[in-house]
Motif scaffolding. Structure first.
Motif, PDB file in Angstrom:
ATOM      1  N   ASP A 102     -26.037  75.390  20.064  1.00 38.53           N
ATOM      2  CA  ASP A 102     -27.256  76.075  20.232  1.00 38.53           C
ATOM      3  C   ASP A 102     -27.378  77.599  19.296  1.00 38.53           C
ATOM      4  N   CYS A 108     -31.331  75.141  18.153  1.00 39.89           N
ATOM      5  CA  CYS A 108     -31.675  75.938  19.352  1.00 39.89           C
ATOM      6  C   CYS A 108     -33.155  76.065  19.728  1.00 39.89           C
ATOM      7  N   LEU A 150     -31.649  79.539  26.011  1.00 41.96           N
ATOM      8  CA  LEU A 150     -30.577  80.516  25.685  1.00 41.96           C
ATOM      9  C   LEU A 150     -30.069  81.296  26.956  1.00 41.96           C
ATOM     10  N   TYR A 153     -27.501  78.875  28.309  1.00 39.70           N
ATOM     11  CA  TYR A 153     -26.421  78.855  27.501  1.00 39.70           C
ATOM     12  C   TYR A 153     -25.434  80.104  27.777  1.00 39.70           C
ATOM     13  N   THR A 169     -24.744  84.157  15.691  1.00 36.64           N
ATOM     14  CA  THR A 169     -25.770  83.357  15.334  1.00 36.64           C
ATOM     15  C   THR A 169     -26.304  83.761  14.082  1.00 36.64           C
ATOM     16  N   ILE A 173     -32.643  83.161  15.232  1.00 38.96           N
ATOM     17  CA  ILE A 173     -32.613  83.092  16.476  1.00 38.96           C
ATOM     18  C   ILE A 173     -32.774  84.489  17.428  1.00 38.96           C
TER      19      ILE A 173
END
Length: 240
Positions: A102, A108, A150, A153, A169, A173
């Motif tokens: 992710d 993602c 997200l 997540y 990340t 993103i």
């Protein structure tokens, strides 16, 4: 010499002491791309490793978990932050680093690289994010769906109260998620995340709270697409 964004540490005094906190961060300083587009083979520079290690030693509270994109420069950022945190007494023991799909693309926001990939190179990074924010990008989750994904997540990886989790990340993103949280329909080059810049987040009473460049905000969890199953996170009484 590379440095952190000047407003990153300024958020320390705005973080709640009684809640678990997440730091969603871009990786540290990498080698320069020759064609303007950084592929996943580009590693951190020695300066980038040093910056991540120093930042890991200056975090505002103990770190209970590290999560990372599977890309090398993100993994090395997490490892260096862990090393700095361990030296500063913010990490208890050996690194337990979870690689998470992710936190990388595709995986993602990008769901179909065959549709989204050519547009990325055609529009450039800022143009690509702006097309995403306009809701007109095939093969990519909508801004609302990306927020929901997200959020779920992060909610599934809550660290213990009073501690924090680090999630390493990529710029695209972080840029898309931050713009979505702020309900921005468009961003500019000035909005683009710095190397090693991060977004602070925590859950409280059915809301996702965030701080970006010293600006606090919150969004109601139940209003996020793809996240109707999230139960509210109860407030913790002060002093608990």
């Amino acid at each position: 010499m590379a440095r952190l964004h000047p407003r990153l540490e300024a958020a320390f005094e705005l973080l709640p002491t009684q809640h678990a906190v997440h730091l969603l961060t871009r990786h540290s300083v990498r080698e320069q791309a020759q064609n303007g587009f950084a592929d996943y083979r580009l590693p951190l520079t020695p300066e980038g490793v040093a910056l991540a290690r120093d930042w890991g030693a200056r975090l505002p509270r103990p770190v209970s978990a590290f999560y990372s994109s599977p890309v090398g420069r993100c993994l090395d950022t997490a490892r260096a932050m862990h090393e700095g945190g361990l030296a500063a007494g913010l990490v208890d023991g050996p690194l337990a680093l979870e690689q998470v799909g992710d936190l990388v693309e595709p995986g993602c926001y990008v769901q179909d690289i065959r549709l989204a990939g050519p547009l990325f190179f055609e529009l450039g990074v800022v143009g690509f994010i702006n097309r995403h924010l306009a809701g007109d990008l095939d093969g990519v989750l909508s801004p609302a769906d990306g927020l929901g994904k997200l959020t779920r997540y992060l909610h599934a990886r809550q660290p213990p109260a009073g501690s924090m989790a680090v999630h390493v990340t990529h710029d695209t993103i972080l840029a898309a998620f931050t713009a979505g949280l702020r309900a921005r329909g468009e961003i500019s080059d000035e909005d683009w995340p710095w190397m090693m810049e991060g977004l602070w987040l925590w859950f409280e009473a059915g809301h996702l709270h965030w701080i970006w460049r010293g600006e606090p905000g919150r969004i109601t969890v139940h209003h996020l697409a793809l996240a109707p199953d999230l139960s509210p996170v109860p407030s913790t009484p002060a002093g608990a």
